[in-house]
Write an enzyme that holds these catalytic residues in place. Sequence first.
Site, PDB file in Angstrom:
ATOM      1  N   ARG A 223      -4.633  12.087  -9.089  1.00 56.60           N
ATOM      2  CA  ARG A 223      -3.231  12.040  -9.523  1.00 56.60           C
ATOM      3  C   ARG A 223      -3.173  12.353 -11.015  1.00 56.60           C
ATOM      4  NH1 ARG A 223      -1.760  12.546  -4.869  1.00 56.60           N
ATOM      5  NH2 ARG A 223      -0.806  10.936  -3.587  1.00 56.60           N
ATOM      6  N   HIS A 271       0.214  20.788  -7.288  1.00 56.25           N
ATOM      7  CA  HIS A 271      -0.012  19.689  -6.332  1.00 56.25           C
ATOM      8  C   HIS A 271      -0.022  20.250  -4.904  1.00 56.25           C
ATOM      9  CE1 HIS A 271       0.379  15.119  -5.620  1.00 56.25           C
ATOM     10  NE2 HIS A 271      -0.268  15.686  -4.609  1.00 56.25           N
TER      11      HIS A 271
HETATM   12  P1  NDP Z   1      -9.388   6.524   0.354  1.00 57.71           P
HETATM   13  O1  NDP Z   1      -8.600   5.255   0.197  1.00 57.71           O
HETATM   14  O2  NDP Z   1      -9.978   6.863   1.678  1.00 57.71           O
HETATM   15  O3  NDP Z   1     -10.561   6.533  -0.703  1.00 57.71           O
HETATM   16  C1  NDP Z   1     -10.430   6.087  -2.005  1.00 57.71           C
HETATM   17  C2  NDP Z   1     -11.820   5.777  -2.515  1.00 57.71           C
HETATM   18  O4  NDP Z   1     -11.732   5.477  -3.904  1.00 57.71           O
HETATM   19  C3  NDP Z   1     -12.439   4.561  -1.810  1.00 57.71           C
HETATM   20  O5  NDP Z   1     -13.744   4.879  -1.403  1.00 57.71           O
HETATM   21  C4  NDP Z   1     -12.414   3.498  -2.896  1.00 57.71           C
HETATM   22  O6  NDP Z   1     -13.508   2.607  -2.844  1.00 57.71           O
HETATM   23  C5  NDP Z   1     -12.492   4.320  -4.173  1.00 57.71           C
HETATM   24  N1  NDP Z   1     -11.918   3.579  -5.291  1.00 57.71           N
HETATM   25  C6  NDP Z   1     -10.723   2.963  -5.370  1.00 57.71           C
HETATM   26  N2  NDP Z   1     -10.565   2.365  -6.560  1.00 57.71           N
HETATM   27  C7  NDP Z   1     -11.699   2.605  -7.248  1.00 57.71           C
HETATM   28  C8  NDP Z   1     -12.139   2.242  -8.545  1.00 57.71           C
HETATM   29  N3  NDP Z   1     -11.396   1.488  -9.362  1.00 57.71           N
HETATM   30  N4  NDP Z   1     -13.370   2.656  -8.922  1.00 57.71           N
HETATM   31  C9  NDP Z   1     -14.150   3.396  -8.101  1.00 57.71           C
HETATM   32  N5  NDP Z   1     -13.787   3.766  -6.853  1.00 57.71           N
HETATM   33  C10 NDP Z   1     -12.569   3.369  -6.441  1.00 57.71           C
HETATM   34  O7  NDP Z   1      -8.435   7.694  -0.163  1.00 57.71           O
HETATM   35  P2  NDP Z   1      -8.492   9.267   0.203  1.00 57.71           P
HETATM   36  O8  NDP Z   1      -9.898   9.719   0.099  1.00 57.71           O
HETATM   37  O9  NDP Z   1      -7.742   9.520   1.439  1.00 57.71           O
HETATM   38  O10 NDP Z   1      -7.607   9.869  -0.996  1.00 57.71           O
HETATM   39  C11 NDP Z   1      -8.001   9.689  -2.340  1.00 57.71           C
HETATM   40  C12 NDP Z   1      -6.874  10.125  -3.263  1.00 57.71           C
HETATM   41  O11 NDP Z   1      -6.741  11.539  -3.251  1.00 57.71           O
HETATM   42  C13 NDP Z   1      -5.472   9.653  -2.879  1.00 57.71           C
HETATM   43  O12 NDP Z   1      -5.252   8.315  -3.253  1.00 57.71           O
HETATM   44  C14 NDP Z   1      -4.605  10.610  -3.661  1.00 57.71           C
HETATM   45  O13 NDP Z   1      -4.397  10.118  -4.961  1.00 57.71           O
HETATM   46  C15 NDP Z   1      -5.459  11.872  -3.735  1.00 57.71           C
HETATM   47  N6  NDP Z   1      -4.882  12.953  -2.920  1.00 57.71           N
HETATM   48  C16 NDP Z   1      -4.473  14.097  -3.528  1.00 57.71           C
HETATM   49  C17 NDP Z   1      -3.923  15.145  -2.801  1.00 57.71           C
HETATM   50  C18 NDP Z   1      -3.548  16.432  -3.448  1.00 57.71           C
HETATM   51  O14 NDP Z   1      -2.971  17.302  -2.792  1.00 57.71           O
HETATM   52  N7  NDP Z   1      -3.882  16.654  -4.696  1.00 57.71           N
HETATM   53  C19 NDP Z   1      -3.735  15.019  -1.337  1.00 57.71           C
HETATM   54  C20 NDP Z   1      -4.229  13.809  -0.772  1.00 57.71           C
HETATM   55  C21 NDP Z   1      -4.770  12.791  -1.556  1.00 57.71           C
HETATM   56  P3  NDP Z   1     -13.521   1.282  -1.905  1.00 57.71           P
HETATM   57  O15 NDP Z   1     -13.477   1.753  -0.504  1.00 57.71           O
HETATM   58  O16 NDP Z   1     -14.791   0.618  -2.267  1.00 57.71           O
HETATM   59  O17 NDP Z   1     -12.328   0.480  -2.266  1.00 57.71           O
END
Ligand code: NDP
Length: 308
Positions: A223, A271
């Site tokens: 983001r 985006h």
């Molecule tokens: P998920 O919830 O599946 O994965 C997020 C990962 O990030 C998890 O493994 C989580 O770890 C980790 N995480 C969260 N907080 C932290 C932190 N503080 N430090 C380190 N690791 C952290 O999400 P998705 O993979 O589905 O999507 C990820 C992001 O991609 C979305 O939230 C969105 O912002 C972005 N996105 C962008 C798009 C675009 O078109 N540009 C489209 C779709 C998504 P844990 O499991 O241990 O909590």
Amino acid sequence: MTVLYKANMVRGAEWARFFAERAPDTPFRLWPDIGDPAAVRYLVAWVPPDDIAATFPNLELVFSVGAGVDQFDTTKVPPHIPLVRMLEPGIAETMVEYVTMAVLALHRDLLDFIGQQRQQVWREIRITPARRRRVGVMGLGQLGQAVLERLKTFGFPLLGWNRSPREIEGVTCYAGAGALPEFLAQADILVCLLPLTDQTRGILNAELFARLPRGAGLVNVGRGPHLVEADFLAALDSGALSGAVLDVTDPEPLPAGHPFWSHPRILLTPHNASMTTPDTAVDFVLDIIARHRRGEELPGLVDRRRGY
Ligand code: NDP
């Protein structure tokens, strides 16, 4: 048992078509044509409407039409109503394509070639073999893991960083804030696929850039607010970063005249890295509704305390 859709209207028409085909007995309505609000059990939205609880007294479940929910004011959804984000495969497939494109663009000096072509310069750039270009992915969730799986095929040494520990074959994984410096020190190309939370806002900052190998490349598909703009521009100017591919910015769209538009070391997309695909999203929504009715666990359930 009406399903109400409140997001992009063009794609909404496609959702309606797939719903009619696959669940002809389930009424599907497009906002603002809500029909009888008491009949609405399921809401699919990019941002929720105000007064959900008062407007839809029998609402049972809310879907975020995106994979991320930071745009979603979760306080608008009463705590007893589950909120589910899109885990449909179309998002991951398109994200994998985009990140592959971005990593290869940085790896194969595309920004330099675009500049050279504009100036009619014919000059070779020595090719770095993939095995000498380390790619690090921040956020090893649904999307981070899918991206790494595809990047494996190119032979890049791969690293991952995540909140909780992960084990992924062929990827050296790091967990938690303490391990971040060690991870960053090896990331020649850094990909941000984190959700936006209080912990990750501004994580792409001067301190982080300084820890990367000099001249690293950056891909931000998380983001816009993950990135501290002034620190980023300074890192590009100083050579700490050699180039970046950005799909997300803050704000979106970027205002006219913003420095990212014309920066020669930035490739910018609106985006557009990935998109919820109506075809597969409708299958996902129908599957979740069926699970919900059977009282089963719901994949993609958002933990509102964590924020993702
Ligand atoms: P998920 O919830 O599946 O994965 C997020 C990962 O990030 C998890 O493994 C989580 O770890 C980790 N995480 C969260 N907080 C932290 C932190 N503080 N430090 C380190 N690791 C952290 O999400 P998705 O993979 O589905 O999507 C990820 C992001 O991609 C979305 O939230 C969105 O912002 C972005 N996105 C962008 C798009 C675009 O078109 N540009 C489209 C779709 C998504 P844990 O499991 O241990 O909590």
